[in-house]
Design an enzyme around this catalytic site. Structure first.
Site, mmCIF file in Angstrom:
data_model
loop_
_atom_site.group_PDB
_atom_site.id
_atom_site.type_symbol
_atom_site.label_atom_id
_atom_site.label_comp_id
_atom_site.label_asym_id
_atom_site.label_seq_id
_atom_site.Cartn_x
_atom_site.Cartn_y
_atom_site.Cartn_z
ATOM 1 N N GLU A 24 0.860 -1.335 -0.029
ATOM 2 C CA GLU A 24 -0.222 -0.076 0.112
ATOM 3 C C GLU A 24 1.077 1.265 -0.103
ATOM 4 O OE1 GLU A 24 -3.103 0.063 2.736
ATOM 5 O OE2 GLU A 24 -3.871 -1.861 2.195
ATOM 6 N N ASP A 96 -8.657 1.717 8.219
ATOM 7 C CA ASP A 96 -8.504 3.144 7.958
ATOM 8 C C ASP A 96 -9.357 4.049 8.566
ATOM 9 O OD1 ASP A 96 -6.922 1.921 5.590
ATOM 10 O OD2 ASP A 96 -8.724 1.930 4.413
#
Length: 130
Positions: A24, A96
């Protein structure tokens, strides 16, 4: 609410996301606040220091601080944070949402699906990208 992301920054964000895959990527956007949203003017790629970068992101705090100082020196402010989900989807994960600490759009690039979306977190309200 909307975030104006100029084409050059859009391309740079995608280049960063593809370059880091299968890890990521993570980065910050500097810009200005507008009536009803934000306008990005510069992009700051940041190192992902998460121990499992293929599954999560954690921006290096020192690099983030330097990016915030650079924004301030340029008369800009933080208008967004971005990261990628190399295998998708372009929706915020529970981590997140838990990590969200700034009142700006969080952009998520789904590398596998080619989709870029933005959200106000931790609530999850979608933000239009223009």
């Amino acid at each position: 609410m909307s975030l104006l992301l100029p084409p050059a920054l859009h391309r740079e964000l995608w280049r960063h996301a593809r370059q880091e895959a299968p890890r990521e990527c993570v980065g910050a956007l500097g810009g200005v606040r507008l009536h009803g949203g934000w306008e990005a003017r510069t992009l700051y790629p940041l190192p992902n220091i998460d121990p499992q970068p293929e599954r999560a992101y954690l921006a290096d705090p020192g690099h983030l601080l330097r990016a915030l100082r650079a924004m301030e020196a340029e008369g800009l402010e933080l208008v967004g944070l971005y990261h990628s989900h190399p295998r998708g989807p372009a929706r915020p994960s529970l981590s997140d949402q838990a990590l969200a600490a700034y009142p700006v759009p969080y952009l998520i690039a789904d590398v596998a699906g080619g989709t870029l979306r933005a959200y106000r977190l931790p609530g999850g309200e979608e933000v239009e990208i223009g």
